[in-house]
Design a protein around this motif. Structure first.
Motif, PDB file in Angstrom:
ATOM      1  N   LEU A  96       1.022  -1.063  -0.113  1.00 18.25           N
ATOM      2  CA  LEU A  96       0.028   0.039   0.061  1.00 18.25           C
ATOM      3  C   LEU A  96       0.982   1.249   0.013  1.00 18.25           C
ATOM      4  N   LEU A 100      -2.328  -4.613  -7.625  1.00 20.96           N
ATOM      5  CA  LEU A 100      -3.709  -4.042  -7.001  1.00 20.96           C
ATOM      6  C   LEU A 100      -4.741  -4.721  -7.227  1.00 20.96           C
ATOM      7  N   ALA A 101      -4.951  -5.109  -8.348  1.00 19.30           N
ATOM      8  CA  ALA A 101      -6.363  -5.805  -8.990  1.00 19.30           C
ATOM      9  C   ALA A 101      -6.408  -7.021  -7.969  1.00 19.30           C
ATOM     10  N   VAL A 147      -5.155  -7.680  -5.395  1.00 20.27           N
ATOM     11  CA  VAL A 147      -5.212  -7.356  -3.866  1.00 20.27           C
ATOM     12  C   VAL A 147      -6.847  -6.956  -3.524  1.00 20.27           C
ATOM     13  N   LEU A 148      -7.251  -6.112  -4.389  1.00 15.87           N
ATOM     14  CA  LEU A 148      -8.710  -5.623  -4.340  1.00 15.87           C
ATOM     15  C   LEU A 148      -9.580  -6.868  -4.527  1.00 15.87           C
ATOM     16  N   VAL A 154      -9.411  -8.981  -1.241  1.00 17.41           N
ATOM     17  CA  VAL A 154     -10.265  -8.174  -0.096  1.00 17.41           C
ATOM     18  C   VAL A 154     -11.764  -8.314  -0.308  1.00 17.41           C
ATOM     19  N   ALA A 155     -12.198  -8.216  -1.434  1.00 18.05           N
ATOM     20  CA  ALA A 155     -13.638  -8.583  -1.873  1.00 18.05           C
ATOM     21  C   ALA A 155     -14.174  -9.948  -1.423  1.00 18.05           C
TER      22      ALA A 155
END
Length: 259
Positions: free
Chosen positions: A37, A153-154, A156-157, A160-161
Motif C-alpha cells: 500500500l 493492486l487488482a 489485492v482488491l 479483499v472483496a
C-alpha cells in the motif's frame, strides 16, 4: 418467614477456538499489505522516491521469508499446503460440468488461488522496479513495472472483496485468523506453537532495515546522512548509495516513476 433466593448467573463461557495461523505468517501478511500500500501510494514523483524504494525492498525480503517459511515452517504454513488445495480444482470443475456445484470447495479454491497470485506477482514487480531504479533498460521496463503494480493492486482488491464476501456468506469474520491466529470451533489446534520468536525476529529485521534506510537517506538540502534525514528527501545532488536516490533524472511532465 419467606426466604427470597437470589440467583447469580455465571458469565457466559467463551466459544471454543483452535489455532490455525502461526504468528510469523500473520506478521508477514500485514507487513506485506502495508508495504505494498505504501509503495503504491508513493509511486509517483521524486518526493517519496526513497520511501518507495525502501518499501519495494521490504516486499522482496518478505517474499523471500515466505518462501523459506513455506519450506521449513509448520505444515499448515507450507507452500505445499497451498498446492494441495489447488489440486482440488479438477474435482470442482468436474462437479461444475455435471451440475453438482460444491460451493464451499469453490470458495476455498478462489481464496487459495488469490494468495498464490499475490505471491507470484511480487517477484516480477520488485525485480522490474529494481531494474528501473538502476536503469537496466529503457522506459519499457518502467512500463512493465507499472503493469505488474496495477496487476497486483487488482488481485489485492479481489482478495479483499473475496474475504468480505466469505465473511457475509459464512457469517463469520474471515479476517480474525490473520489477527489472532485462531478460529471459532471445537477440535484440535492445527499448529502446536505460534512461533512467536520467529515473528519477533521478522518484525525486528524489517524495522531495523527501515531504520538503516532512514539513516542512509540524504538530509534535506545537504546531501549528507545522519539522524533526522528523511526517506522522502531525494535531493538531486545526493551521493549514490544502495537504496538511496542517486541523482538520476527527474521524470518528465506526466511521466510516472515506479521503483
Amino acid at each position: 418467614m419467606n426466604m427470597t433466593s437470589t440467583t447469580f448467573s455465571s458469565p457466559a463461557a467463551r466459544p471454543a477456538t483452535r489455532r490455525t495461523v502461526d504468528a510469523p505468517t500473520r506478521v508477514m501478511h500485514w507487513l506485506m499489505a502495508l508495504s505494498f500500500l505504501g509503495a503504491y501510494l508513493t509511486a509517483d514523483g521524486e518526493r517519496w522516491r526513497l520511501l518507495h524504494v525502501t518499501l519495494g525492498y521490504t516486499l522482496a525480503g518478505l517474499l523471500s521469508f515466505r518462501v523459506v517459511w513455506g519450506l521449513i515452517g509448520p505444515r499448515h504454513a507450507r507452500l505445499s499446503a497451498l498446492g494441495r488445495k489447488l489440486q482440488a480444482m479438477p474435482q470442482w470443475l468436474a462437479g461444475l460440468r455435471s451440475g453438482t456445484i460444491n460451493v464451499r470447495l469453490g470458495q476455498n479454491l478462489l481464496l487459495s488461488l488469490s494468495v498464490v497470485m499475490l505471491l507470484a506477482l511480487i517477484a516480477p514487480l520488485t525485480l522490474s522496479g529494481y531494474g528501473t531504479y538502476n536503469e537496466w533498460a529503457g522506459e519499457w521496463l518502467e512500463d512493465v513495472h507499472e503493469f505488474f503494480g496495477n496487476a497486483l493492486l487488482a488481485v489485492v482488491l479481489a482478495h479483499v472483496a473475496l474475504i468480505a464476501a466469505l465473511s457475509l456468506l459464512r457469517r463469520k469474520n474471515q479476517v480474525t485468523p490473520m489477527l489472532t491466529g485462531r478460529v471459532e470451533g471445537s477440535g484440535p489446534d492445527l499448529l502446536k506453537s505460534d512461533h512467536y520468536p520467529v515473528a519477533a525476529l521478522l518484525l525486528a529485521a524489517v524495522l531495523g532495515f527501515w531504520a538503516w534506510q532512514w539513516q542512509q537517506a540524504p538530509a534535506v538540502g545537504t546531501g549528507g546522512t545522519g539522524q533526522g534525514a528523511t526517506l522522502s528527501s531525494g535531493g538531486r545532488d545526493a551521493p549514490a548509495r544502495d537504496g538511496a536516490y542517486d541523482g538520476r533524472r527527474a521524470p518528465k511532465h506526466g511521466e510516472r516513476h515506479h521503483d
